[in-house]
Design an enzyme around this catalytic site. Structure first.
Site, PDB file in Angstrom:
ATOM      1  N   ASN A 132       0.648  -1.301  -0.312  1.00 15.69           N
ATOM      2  CA  ASN A 132      -0.121  -0.428  -0.417  1.00 15.69           C
ATOM      3  C   ASN A 132       0.902   1.258  -0.077  1.00 15.69           C
ATOM      4  OD1 ASN A 132      -2.183  -1.599  -0.197  1.00 15.69           O
ATOM      5  ND2 ASN A 132      -2.697  -1.743   2.221  1.00 15.69           N
ATOM      6  N   CYS A 180       9.416  21.391  -9.089  1.00  9.88           N
ATOM      7  CA  CYS A 180      10.321  21.127  -8.185  1.00  9.88           C
ATOM      8  C   CYS A 180      10.598  22.228  -7.881  1.00  9.88           C
ATOM      9  CB  CYS A 180      11.378  20.701  -8.960  1.00  9.88           C
ATOM     10  SG  CYS A 180      12.767  20.472  -7.779  1.00  9.88           S
ATOM     11  N   CYS A 189      17.102  16.459 -10.464  1.00 11.77           N
ATOM     12  CA  CYS A 189      17.098  16.707  -9.242  1.00 11.77           C
ATOM     13  C   CYS A 189      17.117  15.586  -8.787  1.00 11.77           C
ATOM     14  CB  CYS A 189      17.688  17.908  -8.607  1.00 11.77           C
ATOM     15  SG  CYS A 189      16.141  18.619  -7.820  1.00 11.77           S
ATOM     16  N   SER A 209      -5.096  -9.486  -3.709  1.00 12.41           N
ATOM     17  CA  SER A 209      -4.764 -10.663  -4.413  1.00 12.41           C
ATOM     18  C   SER A 209      -3.809 -11.643  -5.201  1.00 12.41           C
ATOM     19  CB  SER A 209      -5.613 -10.034  -5.255  1.00 12.41           C
ATOM     20  OG  SER A 209      -4.889  -9.191  -6.060  1.00 12.41           O
ATOM     21  N   HIS A 259       5.725  -0.492  -3.162  1.00 13.20           N
ATOM     22  CA  HIS A 259       5.377   0.175  -3.889  1.00 13.20           C
ATOM     23  C   HIS A 259       5.669   1.183  -3.128  1.00 13.20           C
ATOM     24  CE1 HIS A 259       2.796  -3.240  -5.222  1.00 13.20           C
ATOM     25  NE2 HIS A 259       3.903  -3.700  -5.631  1.00 13.20           N
TER      26      HIS A 259
HETATM   27  P1  OAD Z   1      -5.731  -6.203  -4.976  1.00 17.34           P
HETATM   28  O1  OAD Z   1      -6.794  -5.051  -5.771  1.00 17.34           O
HETATM   29  O2  OAD Z   1      -5.867  -6.141  -6.413  1.00 17.34           O
HETATM   30  O3  OAD Z   1      -6.828  -6.842  -3.792  1.00 17.34           O
HETATM   31  C1  OAD Z   1      -7.552  -6.484  -2.991  1.00 17.34           C
HETATM   32  C2  OAD Z   1      -7.812  -7.835  -1.803  1.00 17.34           C
HETATM   33  O4  OAD Z   1      -8.317  -7.483  -0.514  1.00 17.34           O
HETATM   34  C3  OAD Z   1      -8.904  -9.196  -3.095  1.00 17.34           C
HETATM   35  O5  OAD Z   1      -8.238 -10.068  -2.708  1.00 17.34           O
HETATM   36  C4  OAD Z   1     -10.109  -8.587  -1.830  1.00 17.34           C
HETATM   37  O6  OAD Z   1     -10.126  -9.675  -1.980  1.00 17.34           O
HETATM   38  C5  OAD Z   1      -9.167  -8.225  -0.863  1.00 17.34           C
HETATM   39  N1  OAD Z   1     -10.070  -7.568   0.464  1.00 17.34           N
HETATM   40  C6  OAD Z   1     -11.042  -6.934  -0.082  1.00 17.34           C
HETATM   41  N2  OAD Z   1     -11.533  -6.274   0.958  1.00 17.34           N
HETATM   42  C7  OAD Z   1     -10.887  -6.744   2.548  1.00 17.34           C
HETATM   43  C8  OAD Z   1     -11.031  -6.616   3.588  1.00 17.34           C
HETATM   44  N3  OAD Z   1     -12.029  -5.968   3.754  1.00 17.34           N
HETATM   45  N4  OAD Z   1     -11.006  -7.524   4.624  1.00 17.34           N
HETATM   46  C9  OAD Z   1      -9.534  -8.563   4.244  1.00 17.34           C
HETATM   47  N5  OAD Z   1      -9.396  -8.688   2.575  1.00 17.34           N
HETATM   48  C10 OAD Z   1     -10.679  -7.684   1.759  1.00 17.34           C
HETATM   49  O7  OAD Z   1      -4.731  -5.238  -4.197  1.00 17.34           O
HETATM   50  P2  OAD Z   1      -3.385  -5.455  -3.865  1.00 17.34           P
HETATM   51  O8  OAD Z   1      -3.078  -6.775  -3.738  1.00 17.34           O
HETATM   52  O9  OAD Z   1      -2.658  -4.744  -2.588  1.00 17.34           O
HETATM   53  O10 OAD Z   1       0.635  -1.480  -7.394  1.00 17.34           O
HETATM   54  O11 OAD Z   1      -2.802  -5.149  -5.010  1.00 17.34           O
HETATM   55  C11 OAD Z   1      -1.610  -5.020  -5.388  1.00 17.34           C
HETATM   56  C12 OAD Z   1      -0.808  -4.183  -6.452  1.00 17.34           C
HETATM   57  O12 OAD Z   1      -1.692  -3.684  -7.734  1.00 17.34           O
HETATM   58  C13 OAD Z   1      -0.416  -2.493  -5.979  1.00 17.34           C
HETATM   59  O13 OAD Z   1      -0.320  -2.218  -4.425  1.00 17.34           O
HETATM   60  C14 OAD Z   1      -1.072  -2.035  -6.944  1.00 17.34           C
HETATM   61  C15 OAD Z   1      -1.697  -2.460  -7.370  1.00 17.34           C
HETATM   62  O14 OAD Z   1      -1.714  -2.152  -9.234  1.00 17.34           O
HETATM   63  C16 OAD Z   1       1.014  -0.876  -8.485  1.00 17.34           C
HETATM   64  O15 OAD Z   1       0.820   0.242  -8.369  1.00 17.34           O
HETATM   65  C17 OAD Z   1       2.288  -0.825  -8.223  1.00 17.34           C
END
Ligand code: OAD
Length: 246
Positions: free
Chosen positions: A99, A144, A127, A186, A116
């Site tokens: 996050n 900047c 710079c 995910s 990330h």
């Molecule tokens: P995702 O949006 O891919 O996944 C979120 C996960 O949280 C899913 O598996 C949901 O089922 C789960 N979820 C939702 N609400 C929840 C809750 N209240 N309690 C528990 N689980 C819950 O998000 P990330 O896995 O963080 O990268 O995504 C990875 C990366 O993809 C991010 O850091 C971002 C994105 O593109 C960049 O920006 C580089």
């Protein structure tokens, strides 16, 4: 299941956690995937790549300014506080988050790696200038103050490498861990998604908390289906009960 997981955590030698957007969902910050996810409404290639920024920095910055505002107005939820409490109890040794918000820090977590990057950081595209934001930039796209080049958000975009120091710390923690708590991700974005697999590869324990199955679930020793803001505090309460803290 909660009781068994509490016991595993209490007996752990080196517990780490990997968190994703799901842990901040209950604070009102949208996740990326799923029916209401950001990537349903926006295309990452238009907003979260170096090419998108080179093409249209104003559009990219407008999107980030909106998200910065969301983060600044959000508050940590019970899941963030539960992880901070596990650190204070000296059970959680490192928190690896995908996050870009600062809700873990605001809940009190100190040992934290942002794989990330951080949305409240701005860095100069030319710079060494860096700064922390406490409001969205007034001028969009922001410049900047030192060299007048464009500033960019301090996050990792698609196609960019993870900052080497963050990546090597996260991977060495994964090598050391005997238990990993995977919360609200995910698990499909690499290399973050590999981290639980590294822990599993040396025969150690994977605990997952998610409202639905993910790419991590097939290797989870314990999969607790539910909201992080409800499940994590229950685990912490159970740990406290076991050590006689109530
Ligand atoms: P995702 O949006 O891919 O996944 C979120 C996960 O949280 C899913 O598996 C949901 O089922 C789960 N979820 C939702 N609400 C929840 C809750 N209240 N309690 C528990 N689980 C819950 O998000 P990330 O896995 O963080 O990268 O995504 C990875 C990366 O993809 C991010 O850091 C971002 C994105 O593109 C960049 O920006 C580089």
């Amino acid at each position: 299941m909660i009781e068994k997981v509490a016991e595993v955590i209490l007996k752990s030698r080196h517990l780490i956690a990997l968190t994703g957007a799901g842990i901040s969902a209950e604070s009102g910050i949208p996740t990326f995937r799923g029916p209401k996810g950001l990537w349903k409404r926006y295309r990452p290639e238009d907003l979260a790549t170096p090419e998108a920024f080179a093409r249209n920095p104003k559009l990219v910055w407008e999107w980030y300014a909106w998200r910065i505002n969301l983060v600044l107005n959000a508050k940590p939820n019970p899941a963030h506080y539960a992880l901070a409490e596990l650190e204070k109890m000296n059970l959680l040794k490192m928190l690896i988050t995908q996050n870009v918000d600062d809700l873990h820090e605001r809940a009190g977590s100190k040992k934290i790696v942002h794989l990330h990057g951080e949305i409240l950081k701005v860095v100069c595209t030319r710079c060494e200038y860096e700064a922390r934001l406490n409001a969205p930039p007034k001028e969009i796209p922001p410049k900047c103050p030192v060299c007048q080049a464009l500033l960019r958000p301090g996050v990792v975009w698609f196609g960019e490498p993870i900052p080497p120091a963050a990546l090597s710390l996260a991977f060495s923690e994964a090598e050391m861990a005997d238990v990993i708590l995977v919360v609200g991700t995910s698990g499909v974005v690499m290399p973050a998604g590999q981290i639980p697999y590294i822990v599993k590869s040396h025969g150690d324990i994977v605990i997952e908390i998610n409202i639905q199955e993910s790419a991590i679930t097939p290797i989870a020793d314990f999969f607790i289906k539910g909201r992080a803001g409800e499940i994590l505090p229950r685990i912490v309460d159970e740990i406290k009960r076991k050590i006689g803290c109530f």
